[in-house]
Design a protein around this motif. Structure first.
Motif, PDB file in Angstrom:
ATOM      1  N   ALA A   1     -29.052 -21.187 -65.476  1.00  0.00           N
ATOM      2  CA  ALA A   1     -29.806 -22.207 -64.756  1.00  0.00           C
ATOM      3  C   ALA A   1     -29.359 -23.601 -65.193  1.00  0.00           C
ATOM      4  CB  ALA A   1     -31.300 -22.016 -65.004  1.00  0.00           C
TER       5      ALA A   1
ATOM      6  N   THR B   1     -36.499 -21.912 -67.116  1.00  0.00           N
ATOM      7  CA  THR B   1     -36.777 -22.036 -65.680  1.00  0.00           C
ATOM      8  C   THR B   1     -37.300 -20.744 -65.045  1.00  0.00           C
ATOM      9  OG1 THR B   1     -34.506 -21.448 -65.088  1.00  0.00           O
ATOM     10  CG2 THR B   1     -34.978 -23.788 -65.438  1.00  0.00           C
ATOM     11  N   VAL B   2     -37.297 -19.637 -65.774  1.00  0.00           N
ATOM     12  CA  VAL B   2     -37.669 -18.357 -65.155  1.00  0.00           C
ATOM     13  C   VAL B   2     -39.012 -17.906 -65.727  1.00  0.00           C
ATOM     14  CG1 VAL B   2     -36.821 -16.060 -64.508  1.00  0.00           C
ATOM     15  CG2 VAL B   2     -35.200 -17.901 -64.927  1.00  0.00           C
ATOM     16  N   THR B   3     -39.053 -16.793 -66.443  1.00  0.00           N
ATOM     17  CA  THR B   3     -40.321 -16.233 -66.896  1.00  0.00           C
ATOM     18  C   THR B   3     -41.082 -17.186 -67.809  1.00  0.00           C
ATOM     19  OG1 THR B   3     -39.279 -14.056 -66.784  1.00  0.00           O
ATOM     20  CG2 THR B   3     -41.363 -14.193 -67.956  1.00  0.00           C
TER      21      THR B   3
ATOM     22  N   ASN C   1     -30.872 -13.111 -60.771  1.00  0.00           N
ATOM     23  CA  ASN C   1     -32.248 -13.575 -60.621  1.00  0.00           C
ATOM     24  C   ASN C   1     -32.602 -13.834 -59.149  1.00  0.00           C
ATOM     25  OD1 ASN C   1     -34.845 -14.373 -61.458  1.00  0.00           O
ATOM     26  ND2 ASN C   1     -34.241 -16.522 -61.566  1.00  0.00           N
TER      27      ASN C   1
ATOM     28  N   TYR D   1     -40.130 -15.367 -55.404  1.00  0.00           N
ATOM     29  CA  TYR D   1     -41.235 -15.944 -56.156  1.00  0.00           C
ATOM     30  C   TYR D   1     -42.297 -16.587 -55.252  1.00  0.00           C
ATOM     31  CZ  TYR D   1     -38.475 -15.362 -60.426  1.00  0.00           C
ATOM     32  OH  TYR D   1     -37.764 -14.838 -61.484  1.00  0.00           O
TER      33      TYR D   1
END
Length: 428
Positions: free
Chosen positions: A78, A83-85, A337, A341
């Motif tokens: 990223a 930025t994810v989980t 990814n 979302y």
């Protein structure tokens, strides 16, 4: 990709790449696909330690290893950290109630909570130990509440107290329950500020970050890990750089298993299966003030802790997450990814009845779509819950490789303890 100047790393510009490799149109035949052929034509660099994944656990690991004198490079696909989980959770500091005694989740949650509160106080990270009520809304749920009390006590969680319904409702007048378990050690924190501090601490100890950088694959040669990397967006193409490293920590979260399968020499029987559960959050609108001052959790459900109430440090009230199992996610999608979302507003129809079991005054139309996250699970529907998996050479036989699998909740709370464990066990 990456250039090293002293202990500093920087991204090459396109023109620099042309000067190193020649113009791209003329040099394509000299660029190789990682381990597939003539890797000796790639630009190579040696680095002591590489952490793959700049989520909260990867950041904690990078900080801890750099504090212990290791040269650390953190790679993330990223454009920034977390930025994810790590940016799609409840931002809760868990006490350590839910987990089987002597499990990694129990050990790391208890130790991690202690380290996390200490870190937040020392570095002035916004946090608040507001406490939690786990509630039974019917008599049939009381045995499950008793079991949670037993687990928490076995795990060494201090201050736990069983309350009669009227005692809990005296604390929280908007609450309805027949019994509740009070956990005064539970709390909330500003996850972004915590991660930002970890980045700064790591950089102060000479760790370096390279974002927009994806690890395509790797192999073991002469007891060292060789990683083949490219710029994000080039995942389907050839490797652009080779890193030769003494220690690799695979903290890629949702893509950890998919990445591990790309490490040549790692037997796939040591890579657990991947399961994914989406969790959606809805925010409360139209309330003059938060209906609760503490976290309120129902009895846990399969795959999660139930649609609970969390507060952030600005007073925003969030409900969630629910559990929606995602099927048929292939390795390539998780590696890149490519998860959905989006929060479907219609899911609120299932939230209202669940929330009204303990908050009957919730008004229609007050739930607004918030955000969602994906849990990186090791077991699927109707299967027993799994523990964290942290495996090194003693498990899979690959020198210099540490894989982190299934780091879901309480991963945030456990992050500093996981980092401490890795440093203690795998540094030589």
């Amino acid at each position: 990709m990456l250039a090293r100047q002293g202990r500093k790393w920087m991204r090459f510009s396109t023109e620099t790449w042309k000067s190193v490799n020649g113009d791209a149109t003329n040099s394509r035949r000299r660029i190789v696909r990682g381990v597939s052929s003539g890797a000796e034509t790639l630009a190579k660099e040696r680095v002591d330690t590489v952490v793959i994944g700049a989520g909260v656990v990867g950041l904690a690991v990078a900080r801890e290893l750099s504090l212990r004198g290791r040269e650390v490079l953190i790679l993330d696909a990223a454009s920034s950290f977390g930025t994810v989980t790590s940016s799609r959770n409840s931002e809760v500091v868990h006490a350590g109630i839910y987990y089987q005694p002597n499990s990694l989740k129990a050990k790391f949650c208890i130790r991690g909570r202690e380290l996390l509160y200490r870190y937040c106080s020392e570095y002035e990270i916004p946090h608040n130990k507001i406490g939690k009520l786990i509630v039974a809304t019917g008599s049939s749920e009381i045995p499950k509440l008793d079991l949670l009390m037993h687990l928490g006590t076995q795990n060494g969680v201090s201050g736990l107290r069983m309350l009669e319904g009227f005692e809990a409702m005296r604390m929280e007048p908007q609450l309805r329950c027949v019994k509740a378990l009070l956990s005064p050690e539970s709390g909330i924190l500003d996850t972004h500020s915590f991660m930002l501090s970890l980045v700064g601490e790591a950089e102060n100890n000479h760790a370096t970050f390279s974002y927009n950088t994806v690890v395509l694959n790797g192999r073991v040669d002469d007891k060292k890990m060789h990683l083949f990397v490219a710029e994000t967006g080039q995942c389907e193409a050839e490797a652009q750089f080779e890193l030769i490293t003494n220690l690799v920590v695979n903290s890629a979260g949702l893509g950890a298993q998919a990445l591990a399968k790309r490490f040549h020499g790692l037997d796939h029987r040591f890579i657990p299966s991947s399961h994914y559960a989406r969790g959606c959050y809805f925010t409360l609108s139209g309330a003059k003030s938060p209906p609760f001052s503490k976290l309120v959790y129902p009895i846990p459900e399969e795959g999660g802790l139930g649609v609970h109430v969390t507060l952030d440090l600005n007073g925003l009230v969030k409900f969630g997450p629910d559990v929606e199992w995602i099927e048929c996610t292939d390795d390539q999608s998780s590696f890149l990814n490519k998860f959905d979302y989006r929060v479907n507003p219609q899911r609120a129809e299932k939230f209202y009845p669940e929330i009204r079991k303990y908050y009957p005054d919730l008004k229609d139309g007050t739930l607004e779509p918030g955000y969602s996250g994906i849990r990186p699970k090791l077991t699927g529907p109707k299967q027993p819950t799994s523990d964290f998996v942290i495996q090194g050479e003693e498990t899979h036989g690959v020198p210099g490789l540490v894989n982190l699998f299934g780091i879901e909740s309480p991963g945030l709370t456990s992050s500093l303890a996981i980092a401490e464990h890795i440093a203690n066990k795998f540094l030589r």
